[in-house]
Design an enzyme around this catalytic site. Structure first.
Site, PDB file in Angstrom:
ATOM      1  N   HIS A   1     -23.508  47.084 -96.587  1.00  0.00           N
ATOM      2  CA  HIS A   1     -24.589  47.684 -97.372  1.00  0.00           C
ATOM      3  C   HIS A   1     -24.544  47.281 -98.841  1.00  0.00           C
ATOM      4  O   HIS A   1     -25.513  47.473 -99.568  1.00  0.00           O
ATOM      5  CB  HIS A   1     -24.607  49.218 -97.211  1.00  0.00           C
ATOM      6  CG  HIS A   1     -23.592  49.959 -98.004  1.00  0.00           C
ATOM      7  ND1 HIS A   1     -22.425  50.449 -97.465  1.00  0.00           N
ATOM      8  CD2 HIS A   1     -23.562  50.318 -99.312  1.00  0.00           C
ATOM      9  CE1 HIS A   1     -21.733  51.087 -98.381  1.00  0.00           C
ATOM     10  NE2 HIS A   1     -22.405  51.015 -99.519  1.00  0.00           N
TER      11      HIS A   1
ATOM     12  N   ASP B   1     -20.423  48.479 -90.722  1.00  0.00           N
ATOM     13  CA  ASP B   1     -20.678  48.270 -92.149  1.00  0.00           C
ATOM     14  C   ASP B   1     -19.580  47.404 -92.755  1.00  0.00           C
ATOM     15  O   ASP B   1     -18.666  47.879 -93.424  1.00  0.00           O
ATOM     16  CB  ASP B   1     -20.761  49.628 -92.858  1.00  0.00           C
ATOM     17  CG  ASP B   1     -21.218  49.514 -94.302  1.00  0.00           C
ATOM     18  OD1 ASP B   1     -21.768  48.461 -94.669  1.00  0.00           O
ATOM     19  OD2 ASP B   1     -21.023  50.488 -95.059  1.00  0.00           O
TER      20      ASP B   1
ATOM     21  N   SER C   1     -17.776  51.725-102.840  1.00  0.00           N
ATOM     22  CA  SER C   1     -18.190  51.121-101.576  1.00  0.00           C
ATOM     23  C   SER C   1     -17.670  49.692-101.447  1.00  0.00           C
ATOM     24  O   SER C   1     -17.657  48.931-102.413  1.00  0.00           O
ATOM     25  CB  SER C   1     -19.718  51.099-101.477  1.00  0.00           C
ATOM     26  OG  SER C   1     -20.212  52.336-101.070  1.00  0.00           O
TER      27      SER C   1
END
Length: 261
Positions: free
Chosen positions: A76, A123, A216
């Site tokens: 992402h 992911d 992230s």
């Protein structure tokens, strides 16, 4: 064409910020980036495998150097972004120190076909660098082959926000240990807010400790191996909403294929 490409990248970055900022880490209902909450500042020499990803010089996510020319991060963070716009920085403790660290451009961006932008299944992404990332305080980390159980501690590091409502990421890298929790417990806690899929695991606390916006793509390390990738969660450090990570062992086949390309 250049204008359309720039607008597309800008819209993607705004979407990531809105999704993560609205409720914390990225998710199928609450997507975005993750951060270090309740951690301590460390020098990059303590986590030499940690790198930061940038677009146009601006920090976007963390990543882990697994070979001198390959970085693992979250899909992402980079899905839909052309390799030519990405840069990886290693060996830097502070984001604002323009003279510190080693910078490398990205040649290729690989994301799995199984990646789901809504649920964040699979992911994971692999970045192939144009040249080896080597230098002071830069080291690779091995991929996970360890087994763990609930209660074991994993170390998460990054430049993410240190408070959910903060408007800024941390300028210095921070690190925190969080405890693994059972899949059943995590699924029970998220049953009304998101799906804990087969490529994910969860960790939280003890206390108010978590990853947050800006973390992230960064590493979750167990026994000196890269076992997780910071992916998503509801808020940052919220009680009953643990951080959710991509399990490296479950996406290992994709990573190995990307390394062979």
């Amino acid at each position: 064409m250049q204008t359309e490409s720039s607008l597309l990248v800008l819209l993607m970055l705004l979407l990531l910020l809105q999704l993560r900022t609205a409720n914390g880490k990225a998710g199928n209902n609450e997507a975005g980036n993750a951060r270090i909450l309740g951690g301590t500042p460390v020098d990059i020499s303590a986590v030499p495998y940690l790198v930061n990803l940038r677009i146009g010089g601006n920090f976007i996510c963390g990543g882990s150097l697994i070979t001198p020319t390959h970085v693992v991060t979250a899909a992402h963070c980079v899905k839909g972004v052309s390799a030519s716009r990405l840069q990886v920085v290693g060996g830097a403790t502070r984001l604002t120190d323009a003279t510190a660290g080693v910078r490398r451009n990205v040649a290729k961006v690989y994301t799995p076909k199984a990646y789901n932008i809504r649920t964040l299944h699979s992911d994971v992404a692999v970045l192939k660098l144009q040249s080896p990332l080597v230098g002071a305080n830069i080291e690779t980390i091995a991929l996970c082959n360890s087994s763990w159980e609930a209660g074991n501690l994993i170390r998460v590091s990054g430049w993410g926000k240190t408070a959910e409502k903060s408007n800024r990421v941390s300028q210095q890298v921070r690190s925190v240990e969080v405890a693994l929790i059972t899949r059943k417990s995590c699924m029970d806690q998220y049953k009304l807010r998101g799906t804990i899929g087969t490529t994910m695991f969860c960790a939280a606390g003890p206390g108010v400790k978590d990853a947050c916006e800006g973390d992230s793509g960064g590493p979750a390390v167990y026994q000196n191996q890269l076992c997780g990738i910071v992916s998503w969660g509801l808020g940052c450090g919220r009680r009953n909403y643990p951080g959710v990570y991509t399990s490296v062992k479950t996406v290992r086949s994709f990573i190995d294929k990307a390394l062979a390309l």
